[in-house]
Design a protein around this motif. Sequence first.
Motif, short mmCIF file in Angstrom:
data_model
loop_
_atom_site.label_atom_id
_atom_site.label_comp_id
_atom_site.label_asym_id
_atom_site.label_seq_id
_atom_site.Cartn_x
_atom_site.Cartn_y
_atom_site.Cartn_z
N ASP A 73 0.85 -1.19 0.00
CA ASP A 73 0.00 0.00 0.00
C ASP A 73 0.89 1.24 0.00
O ASP A 73 1.58 1.52 0.98
N ALA A 105 -6.23 4.56 -4.85
CA ALA A 105 -6.10 5.44 -3.68
C ALA A 105 -7.19 5.18 -2.65
O ALA A 105 -7.05 5.54 -1.48
N GLY A 109 -2.96 2.02 -3.23
CA GLY A 109 -2.69 3.32 -2.61
C GLY A 109 -2.46 4.37 -3.69
O GLY A 109 -2.25 4.03 -4.87
N THR A 112 -7.64 1.43 0.89
CA THR A 112 -7.62 1.26 2.35
C THR A 112 -8.96 1.63 2.96
O THR A 112 -9.52 0.90 3.78
MG LIG Z 1 -3.80 5.14 1.01
#
Ligand SMILES: [Mg+2]
Length: 415
Positions: free
Chosen positions: A210, A371, A332, A374
């Motif tokens: 990530d 992005a 990420g 998470t």
């Molecule tokens: Mg992130």
Amino acid sequence: MCLIAKLEGDHARVLGVGHVKSRGLKAGAVIDLDACEQSILQAVGAAEAQAGETLRSVVLSLSGGHPFSRTSVHEIEIGGREVTDADTRRVVQEGRRRLGAAPSATGLGPTTGMMGDATRGQTERYVIHTVPVAFKVDGSMDIPDPRGMVGNTLAVRVHVVTASSTVLKNLSNCIARCHLDIQDVVVSPYAAGLACLDPDQRHLGHVLIDMGAGTTTIGVFKQGQPVFVDCLPIGGAHVTSDIARGLATSLAHAERLKTLHGSALAADADAREMIEVPVTSDDQTVQSNAVPKAILTGIIQPRLEETFELVRSRLEASGFDHQTWNHVVLTGGGAQLHSVRDLAAHILDRTVRIGRPHGQAKLPKDLSGPAFATVAGLVDFALLPTADLLRLGRAKPDAKPGVFGRLGLWLKENF
Ligand SMILES: [Mg+2]
Ligand SMILES: Nc1ncnc2c1ncn2[C@@H]1O[C@H](COP(=O)(O)OP(=O)(O)O)[C@@H](O)[C@H]1O
């Protein structure tokens, strides 16, 4: 980033998303309480306005806090009867108690940690995750749920993740200042892995990297569970500041240059292609310098090479065999950089793909990029069935899954 989702049975409806530039954090830890509070309030406020709901509690992702990840096997006597719920919890709690103690006290020593952490192994640590990877009843191995089976001994291979208490306390103070309760804390590669990896991939063995702003976190999944996590205090923000320094431009312009023209790998055309770099002179006027794109790539590539080389050495040190980390998924914000997948595949010598969230939180198209992995994975975590939560050693036996079901439990257990 804040995502508000309504849990409806085994899936979730996304009601609102707030996305602002994070401030007051360095390598996932709070360094400025006021700035951090303000950016949380802004992100939460934007998500609440879109959702038309007021948030009371949150599931928090943790990308710093110097996570230590350790695994070991624990065994208890059953005496030839059926394994009960209480036995399962007892053996898991035993693992949690032993592995969750300060690394120096157990004599096992941390297998992971952040580079340059002088206090490593000496600070008080909190248990973030207690994951029973697999149970064993007498000679039968790899049992996902042993309850109801008959045997003489019950053993569990348990994975415990601890994090620095001070980092957690500062984060929880920030959240409290925003009048929010922490329902759960999830290390970011665990959340991202739930969002981006299929159950089959988590079962067979996959590595999730990530790539955030201040950190690059690593999660190894096997047998359906996270079996190793680690964190490097380097991320996209370092790439941006390298560009700002190297091209004598502002951070804002450097960020824009990175996303518009940046690449992790040099291409032949880079020497000919010119890019405009805004430079502020002493009298505050902004001028533009034409610079070959090769210079920009030449700044970005070494930082990412360094990052993936560190990732590789952490994975090698984790002791997992090659097969476990044959497949790598990058996610990420930093995974959106042009050619980053190719560079990672070259340095890690593995097949690499870019992971987008495709779990239970159905995101609108414009929010479905890496992005958001998470934050989407936090919803998947909240949706893990009660049995799984039990096995994580957190919930009470009668706890119901749901938004407010585990409210405050995490804090009660940990603070
Ligand atoms: Mg992130
Ligand atoms: N298109 C892009 N190309 C390269 N880097 C990007 C791009 N989009 C975002 N980033 C970088 O991703 C990082 C933020 O990742 P994100 O996962 O949103 O942050 P975090 O998880 O740390 O909150 C920033 O450093 C940003 O510069």
